[in-house]
Design a protein around this motif. Sequence first.
Motif, short mmCIF file in Angstrom:
data_model
loop_
_atom_site.label_atom_id
_atom_site.label_comp_id
_atom_site.label_asym_id
_atom_site.label_seq_id
_atom_site.Cartn_x
_atom_site.Cartn_y
_atom_site.Cartn_z
N SER A 102 0.82 -1.20 0.00
CA SER A 102 0.00 0.00 0.00
C SER A 102 0.87 1.27 0.00
O SER A 102 0.57 2.24 -0.71
CB SER A 102 -0.94 -0.01 1.21
OG SER A 102 -1.84 1.08 1.13
N ARG A 103 1.94 1.27 0.77
CA ARG A 103 2.85 2.43 0.76
C ARG A 103 3.48 2.60 -0.62
O ARG A 103 3.66 3.73 -1.09
CB ARG A 103 3.91 2.29 1.84
CG ARG A 103 3.35 2.55 3.25
CD ARG A 103 4.44 2.66 4.29
NE ARG A 103 5.21 1.45 4.48
CZ ARG A 103 4.92 0.48 5.34
NH1 ARG A 103 3.87 0.59 6.13
NH2 ARG A 103 5.70 -0.59 5.43
N HIS A 104 3.80 1.49 -1.28
CA HIS A 104 4.39 1.54 -2.61
C HIS A 104 3.40 2.12 -3.63
O HIS A 104 3.78 2.93 -4.49
CB HIS A 104 4.84 0.13 -3.03
CG HIS A 104 5.53 0.07 -4.35
ND1 HIS A 104 6.77 0.62 -4.58
CD2 HIS A 104 5.15 -0.50 -5.52
CE1 HIS A 104 7.12 0.40 -5.83
NE2 HIS A 104 6.16 -0.28 -6.43
N PHE A 105 2.14 1.70 -3.56
CA PHE A 105 1.15 2.13 -4.54
C PHE A 105 0.37 3.37 -4.14
O PHE A 105 -0.01 4.16 -5.00
CB PHE A 105 0.17 0.98 -4.84
CG PHE A 105 0.74 -0.03 -5.79
CD1 PHE A 105 0.57 0.10 -7.15
CD2 PHE A 105 1.49 -1.11 -5.32
CE1 PHE A 105 1.11 -0.82 -8.04
CE2 PHE A 105 2.04 -2.03 -6.20
CZ PHE A 105 1.86 -1.89 -7.56
N LEU A 106 0.10 3.56 -2.84
CA LEU A 106 -0.74 4.67 -2.39
C LEU A 106 -0.01 5.69 -1.52
O LEU A 106 -0.56 6.76 -1.25
CB LEU A 106 -1.95 4.14 -1.60
CG LEU A 106 -2.88 3.17 -2.30
CD1 LEU A 106 -3.97 2.72 -1.35
CD2 LEU A 106 -3.47 3.80 -3.56
N GLY A 107 1.16 5.32 -1.03
CA GLY A 107 1.91 6.23 -0.16
C GLY A 107 1.47 6.22 1.29
O GLY A 107 1.88 7.07 2.07
N LYS A 108 0.64 5.24 1.66
CA LYS A 108 0.17 5.15 3.06
C LYS A 108 -0.16 3.70 3.39
O LYS A 108 -0.29 2.86 2.49
CB LYS A 108 -1.05 6.03 3.27
CG LYS A 108 -2.23 5.65 2.40
CD LYS A 108 -3.40 6.60 2.58
CE LYS A 108 -4.55 6.20 1.67
NZ LYS A 108 -5.68 7.08 1.80
N ASP A 109 -0.31 3.40 4.69
CA ASP A 109 -0.66 2.05 5.12
C ASP A 109 -2.03 1.65 4.58
O ASP A 109 -2.88 2.50 4.29
CB ASP A 109 -0.67 1.94 6.65
CG ASP A 109 0.73 1.89 7.23
OD1 ASP A 109 1.71 1.76 6.46
OD2 ASP A 109 0.85 2.00 8.47
#
Length: 138
Positions: A102-109
């Motif tokens: 999620s951090r890789h794709f959305l920038g957050k947990d």
Amino acid sequence: MSENSLPEAALAILCQPNPAVMATVTSKGRPVSVATWYLIEDDGRVMLCMNADRARLKHLQSNGFVSLTVLAANDFGTHISIQGHVVSIEPDEGLADIDRLSRHFLGKDYPARDQPLVTVHVAVDRWFGWSGGRLLEA
């Protein structure tokens, strides 16, 4: 199509948060594809996460083969397709792996915290890549 070692040009595409589709096979031999997040681990394996009750997890448990196609977000003519096999399926304890995705794709947990997830690692058996109207070379 090349054997398993991924060249730098392929890794450059795979390391970006690009759109991807994974395909599995049902017990009756039907192909099933679904959009997915993925990460390339330092050892070259592909990490996938999914809900523990997903049909695609059942497919992977009964037939450990999977295909993943990653399309460059800004150029759909550039893509990497991977064929591989499952090397591990483990619970995603504390949702640490889905948070990495999620951090890789959305920038957050990852926001949904109420369902058990599993982490699947896939070893690359073969790959195929295309970019700029040419095959990517090993």
